[in-house]
Motif scaffolding. Structure first.
Motif, PDB file in Angstrom:
ATOM      1  N   UNK A 182       2.118  -0.822  11.660  1.00  0.00           N
ATOM      2  CA  UNK A 182       2.918  -1.786  10.778  1.00  0.00           C
ATOM      3  C   UNK A 182       2.164  -3.110  10.217  1.00  0.00           C
ATOM      4  N   UNK A 183       1.403  -3.794  11.044  1.00  0.00           N
ATOM      5  CA  UNK A 183       0.952  -5.042  10.969  1.00  0.00           C
ATOM      6  C   UNK A 183      -0.272  -4.744   9.645  1.00  0.00           C
ATOM      7  N   UNK A 184      -1.003  -3.651  10.095  1.00  0.00           N
ATOM      8  CA  UNK A 184      -2.118  -3.390   9.395  1.00  0.00           C
ATOM      9  C   UNK A 184      -1.519  -2.893   7.900  1.00  0.00           C
ATOM     10  N   UNK A 185      -0.684  -2.511   7.846  1.00  0.00           N
ATOM     11  CA  UNK A 185       0.129  -1.849   6.810  1.00  0.00           C
ATOM     12  C   UNK A 185       0.337  -2.992   5.898  1.00  0.00           C
ATOM     13  N   UNK A 186       1.167  -4.088   6.675  1.00  0.00           N
ATOM     14  CA  UNK A 186       1.693  -5.187   5.821  1.00  0.00           C
ATOM     15  C   UNK A 186       0.393  -5.812   5.258  1.00  0.00           C
ATOM     16  N   UNK A 187      -0.564  -5.826   5.933  1.00  0.00           N
ATOM     17  CA  UNK A 187      -1.880  -6.621   5.148  1.00  0.00           C
ATOM     18  C   UNK A 187      -2.292  -5.912   4.104  1.00  0.00           C
ATOM     19  N   UNK A 188      -2.389  -4.563   4.203  1.00  0.00           N
ATOM     20  CA  UNK A 188      -2.832  -3.811   3.035  1.00  0.00           C
ATOM     21  C   UNK A 188      -1.738  -3.876   2.039  1.00  0.00           C
ATOM     22  N   UNK A 189      -0.705  -3.970   1.865  1.00  0.00           N
ATOM     23  CA  UNK A 189       0.405  -4.180   0.969  1.00  0.00           C
ATOM     24  C   UNK A 189       0.244  -5.537   0.540  1.00  0.00           C
ATOM     25  N   UNK A 190      -0.007  -6.469   1.292  1.00  0.00           N
ATOM     26  CA  UNK A 190      -0.102  -7.990   0.729  1.00  0.00           C
ATOM     27  C   UNK A 190      -1.228  -8.260   0.003  1.00  0.00           C
ATOM     28  N   UNK A 191      -2.505  -7.456   0.546  1.00  0.00           N
ATOM     29  CA  UNK A 191      -3.731  -7.502  -0.240  1.00  0.00           C
ATOM     30  C   UNK A 191      -3.917  -6.757  -1.696  1.00  0.00           C
ATOM     31  N   UNK A 192      -2.919  -5.640  -1.934  1.00  0.00           N
ATOM     32  CA  UNK A 192      -2.800  -5.226  -3.242  1.00  0.00           C
ATOM     33  C   UNK A 192      -1.934  -5.823  -4.069  1.00  0.00           C
ATOM     34  N   UNK A 193      -1.159  -6.812  -3.506  1.00  0.00           N
ATOM     35  CA  UNK A 193      -0.039  -7.396  -4.264  1.00  0.00           C
ATOM     36  C   UNK A 193      -0.869  -7.889  -5.893  1.00  0.00           C
ATOM     37  N   UNK A 194      -0.178  -7.773  -6.715  1.00  0.00           N
ATOM     38  CA  UNK A 194      -0.345  -8.228  -8.030  1.00  0.00           C
ATOM     39  C   UNK A 194      -1.751  -7.420  -8.698  1.00  0.00           C
ATOM     40  N   UNK A 195      -2.257  -6.401  -8.045  1.00  0.00           N
ATOM     41  CA  UNK A 195      -3.078  -5.479  -8.405  1.00  0.00           C
ATOM     42  C   UNK A 195      -2.697  -4.375  -9.363  1.00  0.00           C
ATOM     43  N   UNK A 196      -1.289  -4.089  -9.126  1.00  0.00           N
ATOM     44  CA  UNK A 196      -0.865  -2.907 -10.132  1.00  0.00           C
ATOM     45  C   UNK A 196      -0.991  -1.895  -9.207  1.00  0.00           C
ATOM     46  N   UNK A 197      -1.849  -1.689  -8.136  1.00  0.00           N
ATOM     47  CA  UNK A 197      -1.886  -0.724  -7.061  1.00  0.00           C
ATOM     48  C   UNK A 197      -0.607  -0.822  -6.071  1.00  0.00           C
ATOM     49  N   UNK A 198      -0.406   0.588  -5.799  1.00  0.00           N
ATOM     50  CA  UNK A 198       0.588   0.802  -4.820  1.00  0.00           C
ATOM     51  C   UNK A 198       0.296   1.578  -3.664  1.00  0.00           C
ATOM     52  N   UNK A 199       0.667   1.037  -2.454  1.00  0.00           N
ATOM     53  CA  UNK A 199      -0.115   1.722  -0.986  1.00  0.00           C
ATOM     54  C   UNK A 199       1.199   2.720  -0.767  1.00  0.00           C
ATOM     55  N   UNK A 200       0.751   3.775  -0.432  1.00  0.00           N
ATOM     56  CA  UNK A 200       1.670   4.957   0.107  1.00  0.00           C
ATOM     57  C   UNK A 200       1.169   5.339   1.491  1.00  0.00           C
ATOM     58  N   UNK A 201       2.193   5.561   2.376  1.00  0.00           N
ATOM     59  CA  UNK A 201       1.714   5.722   3.902  1.00  0.00           C
ATOM     60  C   UNK A 201       2.235   6.826   4.463  1.00  0.00           C
ATOM     61  N   UNK A 202       1.102   7.459   5.226  1.00  0.00           N
ATOM     62  CA  UNK A 202       1.584   8.654   6.030  1.00  0.00           C
ATOM     63  C   UNK A 202       1.352   8.398   7.346  1.00  0.00           C
ATOM     64  N   UNK A 203       1.889   9.146   8.192  1.00  0.00           N
ATOM     65  CA  UNK A 203       1.884   9.183   9.684  1.00  0.00           C
ATOM     66  C   UNK A 203       1.243  10.491  10.420  1.00  0.00           C
ATOM     67  N   UNK A 204       0.125  10.397  11.123  1.00  0.00           N
ATOM     68  CA  UNK A 204      -0.548  11.433  11.844  1.00  0.00           C
ATOM     69  C   UNK A 204       0.018  11.756  13.169  1.00  0.00           C
ATOM     70  N   UNK A 205       0.681  10.866  13.699  1.00  0.00           N
ATOM     71  CA  UNK A 205       0.940  11.001  15.309  1.00  0.00           C
ATOM     72  C   UNK A 205      -0.126  11.323  16.101  1.00  0.00           C
TER      73      UNK A 205
END
Lengths: 332, 332
Positions: free
Chosen positions: A77-100
């Motif tokens: 989740x922390x990595x995911x937060x970093x990605x979301x944060x880094x994408x902010x304002x770019x118009x890009x949207x992160x989508x997540x999947x879990x591989x278990x």
DNA sequence: TCCGGTATCGATACCGGTATCGGTAACGTA
DNA sequence: TACGTTACCGATACCGGTATCGATACCGGA
């Protein structure tokens, strides 16, 4: 009460679909009057643009697909937060999947993601089986393998060497005077990065003529409770050790708690070492040794790489971004 | 090297687009020979279906949009895991958005989600501003408000009453003999559920003629380290308290660590109480009091509700599913 | 030989947007 | 009056799938 279409908004505003489209996108070549009418109609009907149609028409999406092994371990989740944060304002949207942590499931999740035609793909680690790599070689979007460096990257690679991190910790602990090492971990067959750290650590030991005195590895997912239980069991065995290396900080924190309950002094009797540098580690009553993995930074770096490549192309972009975790030995 | 289309696969297989479509979907009315040719061509070209086209055509997606306030606090990834798990095998796919505890950002994230025309929407809490609710009243998909029960639901509602949970903990601690209560929390202006627990707890105190003796609330995000710092500062103030209620278990764990460092005996001198029942709480060397919130279960319940409503419609489906957290007072 | 049924396949329309291009009205200018 | 320019707008095609319906070939039976 279906979601209204642009056509319906246009009809309500008394203009054509195209004029409505232009008005809502703030294009030139539309009269102020039309803009006002269309805006009002859209507002009234609760119009929300249809990205399916937009993306199909434009033949590209604003999606950045991210596949991580788990959401139960806070590091992802922390990595995911970093990605979301880094994408902010770019118009890009992160989508997540879990591989278990399951390679087959990972392949299916990736295939699923690709069916949405993402603009970029971020996956965890470098150890995808050939079948998955084959899937990825057919696509022309940037692919980032994140969090690991030990292996051959497919396209872009951002992370740290877990083998080196394990080795560095081993050397640091030997330098700190420890000699009798035990290992406690979990799920190494699936958490390949933890396995690499263990192997790197073991190499550092071999370099000095040392080896694990004892080792306890459970098949379950890592947790503080598991670390506590394994540590309790191991110490009950009465092995003479002065340092325990854990697969990560969760496990190590549990180990520390076991020692506290058993009245074992940390770090004077036994030094506890983990990996990640969790926030939790900073709060513990006794500091444990750890390697601070830059989780948010790796996520942000991946996001920035994606933005750059999508904007300006791949030319001149580094294929590999290497991070090095800081080692913290604690107040021992 | 663009992603191949079904048209291209069909051409490679020497059949029409329609036959290729049917072959890949395993429909009847296709000869075994055609199926074999199409499968081979698809395999060779690395064909992956285009869900944009599929969803646009079918006028519905397999997406379940989920909006949570944060990914840095482990409880939300756990809920997310529960949703993903509960959706497994349904063909539905969860998509996540992060609102950062910001109502405006939440509205934008929801709007963004809706533009993908999800089959269902899961959002956190019941306290969306009217502007957001207006957005949601225009859509005809199931909307689930998750994790909280204190308020008027829009459509479906799954969660627990944080007000009641706080009150129950207050009563339990009073029954356990505590009388001098302090509160330590964080970010209550944004984490409304924590604020509700505090208020419920305060009501339980008032019922017995008690009140907070001291209270320390920081604007930062909750963490063990913050809990430790606030606790250290509060105890340095020398207030005579016998129980500290925290906004959650992370904060409470930090509080416990502060007490351990200060040589304060827990729970005999001060009882530490949190909320959530994190896995971490079970591993601590001294057990703290907590309310176990069924995070995975709430996620799974939301997923099952979505499956049921999408399959059989809303008729006869309960609008509200209420969970009650178990209180654990610990080994005090 | 003709007919009806079955198996297999393809042409077409449509989903909801946007790019593109051409059309019209209003206006100024020669 | 004729013409060019500008501002604004709409018709059409297209993105990549699937639903639908009609076409074709082939078979057995009358």
């Amino acid at each position: 009460m279906r979601q209204p279409t642009l056509e319906e908004v246009a009809a309500a505003a008394g203009v054509s679909k195209m004029t409505a489209s232009r008005a809502l996108r703030g294009a030139a070549d539309v009269s102020a009057e039309s803009v006002a009418k269309v805006r009002a109609a859209a507002e009234r009907l609760g119009y929300v643009g249809n990205r399916l149609a937009l993306s199909l028409s434009a033949r590209r999406t604003n999606l950045v697909s991210v596949v991580v092994p788990s959401m139960s371990n806070i590091v992802f989740p922390e990595v995911v937060s970093g990605i979301t944060l880094g994408l902010e304002g770019s118009g890009l949207q992160a989508v997540f999947g879990i591989s278990d942590y399951d390679p087959d499931k990972e392949r299916e999740v990736i295939r699923n993601m690709l069916s949405w035609r993402p603009a970029a793909l971020i996956i965890t680690g470098l150890d995808q089986p050939e079948e998955t790599l084959a899937l990825l070689r057919h696509i022309d979007i940037p692919v980032i393998q994140l969090m690991d460096l030990d292996g051959e990257p497919l396209d872009f690679n951002i992370g740290l060497s877990h083998h080196a991190a394990g080795a560095a910790m081993g050397r640091a602990l030997i330098a700190a005077g420890r000699r009798r090492f035990g290992y406690i971990g979990s799920m190494l067959g699936r958490d390949l990065r933890a396995a690499k750290r263990r192997e790197g650590f073991a190499e550092a030991l071999r370099d000095k003529g040392l080896e694990w005195i004892t080792s306890s590895i459970a098949p379950d997912a890592s947790s503080a409770l598991l670390g506590k239980q394994l540590t309790g069991a191991l110490l009950a065995g009465g092995r003479d050790i002065d340092c325990l290396y854990y697969s990560n900080d969760d496990m190590a924190a549990g180990g520390l708690f076991a020692c506290m309950e058993l009245g074992i002094s940390v770090p004077s009797d036994i030094l506890i070492a983990g990996f990640n540098g969790l926030d939790l580690a900073d709060a513990l009553p006794v500091q444990i040794a750890t390697s601070r993995s830059p989780r948010r930074q790796m996520g942000e770096a991946a996001a920035h790489l994606v933005r750059r490549v999508l904007k300006d192309g791949r030319e001149g972009v580094e294929r590999v971004i290497a991070f090095t975790p800081d080692i913290v030995l604690g107040n021992g």
